[in-house]
Scaffold this motif. Structure first.
Motif, PDB file in Angstrom:
ATOM      1  N   LEU A  56      39.382  56.638  34.756  1.00 39.28           N
ATOM      2  CA  LEU A  56      39.453  57.820  35.744  1.00 39.28           C
ATOM      3  C   LEU A  56      39.122  57.700  37.129  1.00 39.28           C
ATOM      4  O   LEU A  56      39.681  58.195  37.890  1.00 39.28           O
ATOM      5  CB  LEU A  56      38.458  58.880  35.002  1.00 39.28           C
ATOM      6  CG  LEU A  56      38.632  59.676  33.786  1.00 39.28           C
ATOM      7  CD1 LEU A  56      37.294  60.445  33.385  1.00 39.28           C
ATOM      8  CD2 LEU A  56      39.734  60.766  34.135  1.00 39.28           C
ATOM      9  N   ALA A  57      38.385  56.631  37.502  1.00 39.34           N
ATOM     10  CA  ALA A  57      37.706  56.263  38.695  1.00 39.34           C
ATOM     11  C   ALA A  57      38.616  55.296  39.354  1.00 39.34           C
ATOM     12  O   ALA A  57      39.203  55.548  40.490  1.00 39.34           O
ATOM     13  CB  ALA A  57      36.330  55.677  38.573  1.00 39.34           C
ATOM     14  N   CYS A  58      39.048  54.220  38.799  1.00 37.59           N
ATOM     15  CA  CYS A  58      40.071  53.384  39.495  1.00 37.59           C
ATOM     16  C   CYS A  58      41.172  52.560  38.388  1.00 37.59           C
ATOM     17  O   CYS A  58      41.457  51.434  38.803  1.00 37.59           O
ATOM     18  CB  CYS A  58      39.089  52.262  40.064  1.00 37.59           C
ATOM     19  SG  CYS A  58      38.083  51.591  39.048  1.00 37.59           S
ATOM     20  N   GLY A  59      41.689  53.400  37.425  1.00 37.30           N
ATOM     21  CA  GLY A  59      42.640  52.857  36.549  1.00 37.30           C
ATOM     22  C   GLY A  59      43.978  52.580  37.081  1.00 37.30           C
ATOM     23  O   GLY A  59      44.650  51.526  36.675  1.00 37.30           O
ATOM     24  N   LYS A  60      44.311  53.199  38.462  1.00 32.31           N
ATOM     25  CA  LYS A  60      45.580  52.834  38.772  1.00 32.31           C
ATOM     26  C   LYS A  60      45.499  51.634  39.806  1.00 32.31           C
ATOM     27  O   LYS A  60      46.406  51.325  40.650  1.00 32.31           O
ATOM     28  CB  LYS A  60      46.404  54.024  39.639  1.00 32.31           C
ATOM     29  CG  LYS A  60      46.350  55.215  38.886  1.00 32.31           C
ATOM     30  CD  LYS A  60      47.066  56.324  39.723  1.00 32.31           C
ATOM     31  CE  LYS A  60      47.445  57.690  38.888  1.00 32.31           C
ATOM     32  NZ  LYS A  60      48.043  58.642  39.577  1.00 32.31           N
ATOM     33  N   ALA A  61      44.214  51.164  40.244  1.00 28.73           N
ATOM     34  CA  ALA A  61      44.067  49.988  41.060  1.00 28.73           C
ATOM     35  C   ALA A  61      45.119  48.773  40.685  1.00 28.73           C
ATOM     36  O   ALA A  61      45.381  48.568  39.641  1.00 28.73           O
ATOM     37  CB  ALA A  61      42.675  49.383  41.002  1.00 28.73           C
ATOM     38  N   SER A  62      45.658  48.287  41.530  1.00 24.36           N
ATOM     39  CA  SER A  62      46.763  47.161  41.747  1.00 24.36           C
ATOM     40  C   SER A  62      45.848  45.922  40.981  1.00 24.36           C
ATOM     41  O   SER A  62      46.562  45.282  40.358  1.00 24.36           O
ATOM     42  CB  SER A  62      47.198  46.678  43.055  1.00 24.36           C
ATOM     43  OG  SER A  62      46.435  46.358  43.810  1.00 24.36           O
ATOM     44  N   LEU A  63      44.724  45.904  41.005  1.00 24.00           N
ATOM     45  CA  LEU A  63      44.083  44.617  40.627  1.00 24.00           C
ATOM     46  C   LEU A  63      44.044  44.964  38.954  1.00 24.00           C
ATOM     47  O   LEU A  63      43.774  43.851  38.230  1.00 24.00           O
ATOM     48  CB  LEU A  63      42.574  44.724  40.917  1.00 24.00           C
ATOM     49  CG  LEU A  63      42.192  44.619  42.605  1.00 24.00           C
ATOM     50  CD1 LEU A  63      41.077  44.582  42.818  1.00 24.00           C
ATOM     51  CD2 LEU A  63      42.820  43.381  42.747  1.00 24.00           C
ATOM     52  N   ASN A  64      44.254  46.095  38.548  1.00 23.33           N
ATOM     53  CA  ASN A  64      44.390  45.946  37.092  1.00 23.33           C
ATOM     54  C   ASN A  64      45.892  45.657  36.452  1.00 23.33           C
ATOM     55  O   ASN A  64      45.742  45.664  35.421  1.00 23.33           O
ATOM     56  CB  ASN A  64      44.164  47.716  36.547  1.00 23.33           C
ATOM     57  CG  ASN A  64      42.670  48.065  36.762  1.00 23.33           C
ATOM     58  OD1 ASN A  64      41.829  47.181  36.819  1.00 23.33           O
ATOM     59  ND2 ASN A  64      42.718  49.203  37.183  1.00 23.33           N
ATOM     60  N   ARG A  65      46.767  45.702  37.314  1.00 24.18           N
ATOM     61  CA  ARG A  65      47.986  45.109  36.608  1.00 24.18           C
ATOM     62  C   ARG A  65      48.194  43.731  36.541  1.00 24.18           C
ATOM     63  O   ARG A  65      47.547  42.975  37.162  1.00 24.18           O
ATOM     64  CB  ARG A  65      49.074  45.621  37.924  1.00 24.18           C
ATOM     65  CG  ARG A  65      48.948  47.139  38.148  1.00 24.18           C
ATOM     66  CD  ARG A  65      50.307  47.662  38.677  1.00 24.18           C
ATOM     67  NE  ARG A  65      49.933  48.906  39.235  1.00 24.18           N
ATOM     68  CZ  ARG A  65      49.964  48.972  40.574  1.00 24.18           C
ATOM     69  NH1 ARG A  65      50.264  48.189  41.391  1.00 24.18           N
ATOM     70  NH2 ARG A  65      49.557  50.274  41.089  1.00 24.18           N
ATOM     71  N   SER A  66      49.157  43.621  35.487  1.00 22.57           N
ATOM     72  CA  SER A  66      49.694  42.188  35.178  1.00 22.57           C
ATOM     73  C   SER A  66      50.955  41.987  35.061  1.00 22.57           C
ATOM     74  O   SER A  66      51.736  42.825  34.765  1.00 22.57           O
ATOM     75  CB  SER A  66      49.092  41.785  33.971  1.00 22.57           C
ATOM     76  OG  SER A  66      49.450  40.596  33.303  1.00 22.57           O
ATOM     77  N   GLU A  67      51.487  40.827  35.853  1.00 21.06           N
ATOM     78  CA  GLU A  67      52.996  40.872  36.016  1.00 21.06           C
ATOM     79  C   GLU A  67      53.470  40.456  34.423  1.00 21.06           C
ATOM     80  O   GLU A  67      54.745  40.591  34.333  1.00 21.06           O
ATOM     81  CB  GLU A  67      53.005  39.284  36.786  1.00 21.06           C
ATOM     82  CG  GLU A  67      52.805  39.575  38.173  1.00 21.06           C
ATOM     83  CD  GLU A  67      53.634  40.565  38.820  1.00 21.06           C
ATOM     84  OE1 GLU A  67      54.759  40.646  38.543  1.00 21.06           O
ATOM     85  OE2 GLU A  67      52.967  41.214  39.770  1.00 21.06           O
ATOM     86  N   GLU A  68      52.732  39.973  33.402  1.00 22.12           N
ATOM     87  CA  GLU A  68      53.322  39.817  32.315  1.00 22.12           C
ATOM     88  C   GLU A  68      53.741  41.158  31.487  1.00 22.12           C
ATOM     89  O   GLU A  68      54.628  40.999  30.501  1.00 22.12           O
ATOM     90  CB  GLU A  68      52.367  39.093  31.442  1.00 22.12           C
ATOM     91  CG  GLU A  68      51.733  37.945  31.844  1.00 22.12           C
ATOM     92  CD  GLU A  68      50.642  37.179  31.074  1.00 22.12           C
ATOM     93  OE1 GLU A  68      50.495  37.732  29.836  1.00 22.12           O
ATOM     94  OE2 GLU A  68      49.584  36.561  31.656  1.00 22.12           O
ATOM     95  N   HIS A  69      53.354  42.019  31.841  1.00 22.27           N
ATOM     96  CA  HIS A  69      53.745  43.292  31.126  1.00 22.27           C
ATOM     97  C   HIS A  69      54.617  44.329  31.638  1.00 22.27           C
ATOM     98  O   HIS A  69      54.813  44.371  32.862  1.00 22.27           O
ATOM     99  CB  HIS A  69      52.373  44.340  31.079  1.00 22.27           C
ATOM    100  CG  HIS A  69      51.291  43.563  30.372  1.00 22.27           C
ATOM    101  ND1 HIS A  69      51.164  43.202  29.080  1.00 22.27           N
ATOM    102  CD2 HIS A  69      50.026  43.014  30.952  1.00 22.27           C
ATOM    103  CE1 HIS A  69      50.326  42.884  28.596  1.00 22.27           C
ATOM    104  NE2 HIS A  69      49.606  42.522  29.828  1.00 22.27           N
ATOM    105  N   THR A  70      55.445  44.825  30.916  1.00 21.28           N
ATOM    106  CA  THR A  70      56.920  45.502  31.341  1.00 21.28           C
ATOM    107  C   THR A  70      56.501  46.965  31.943  1.00 21.28           C
ATOM    108  O   THR A  70      57.297  47.467  32.524  1.00 21.28           O
ATOM    109  CB  THR A  70      57.847  45.383  30.453  1.00 21.28           C
ATOM    110  OG1 THR A  70      57.525  45.807  29.157  1.00 21.28           O
ATOM    111  CG2 THR A  70      58.251  43.778  30.212  1.00 21.28           C
ATOM    112  N   SER A  71      55.472  47.590  31.268  1.00 20.19           N
ATOM    113  CA  SER A  71      55.172  49.044  31.683  1.00 20.19           C
ATOM    114  C   SER A  71      53.858  49.199  31.882  1.00 20.19           C
ATOM    115  O   SER A  71      53.069  48.424  31.360  1.00 20.19           O
ATOM    116  CB  SER A  71      55.697  49.930  30.410  1.00 20.19           C
ATOM    117  OG  SER A  71      54.742  49.855  29.657  1.00 20.19           O
TER     118      SER A  71
END
Length: 88
Positions: A56-71
């Motif tokens: 809820l607070a920071c789930g969309k942060a780019s630091l949470n993303r991984s290049e390995e995942h497609t979605s």
């Protein structure tokens, strides 16, 4: 398992680091309650309270993303599994 004590919460850490290390997006933002509920329904799980609060607070942060995942959904569910292992 011993209880861990931190001087900064994961939410505070990501909110601090996102402007420094993000991919041009700046401030860390979170998912809506509706979006989190949809993820839970799709995965057939209920996220732990601390993880829900984080998303809820920071789930969309780019630091949470991984290049390995497609979605976005796959990425968030993979993150959930890692966090779940760490919280057990």
């Amino acid at each position: 398992m011993s209880e861990k004590h931190y001087q900064i919460s994961p939410i505070e850490l990501v909110q601090w680091a996102e402007p420094l290390f993000s991919f041009g997006e700046g401030k860390a933002t979170g998912f809506s309650e509706k979006k989190i509920a949809a993820y839970e329904a799709a995965a057939g799980i209920r996220l732990p309270a601390a993880l829900r609060e984080y998303y809820l607070a920071c789930g969309k942060a780019s630091l949470n993303r991984s290049e390995e995942h497609t979605s976005e959904l796959q990425s968030q569910l993979a993150c959930h599994l890692v966090c779940r292992l760490l919280l057990e």
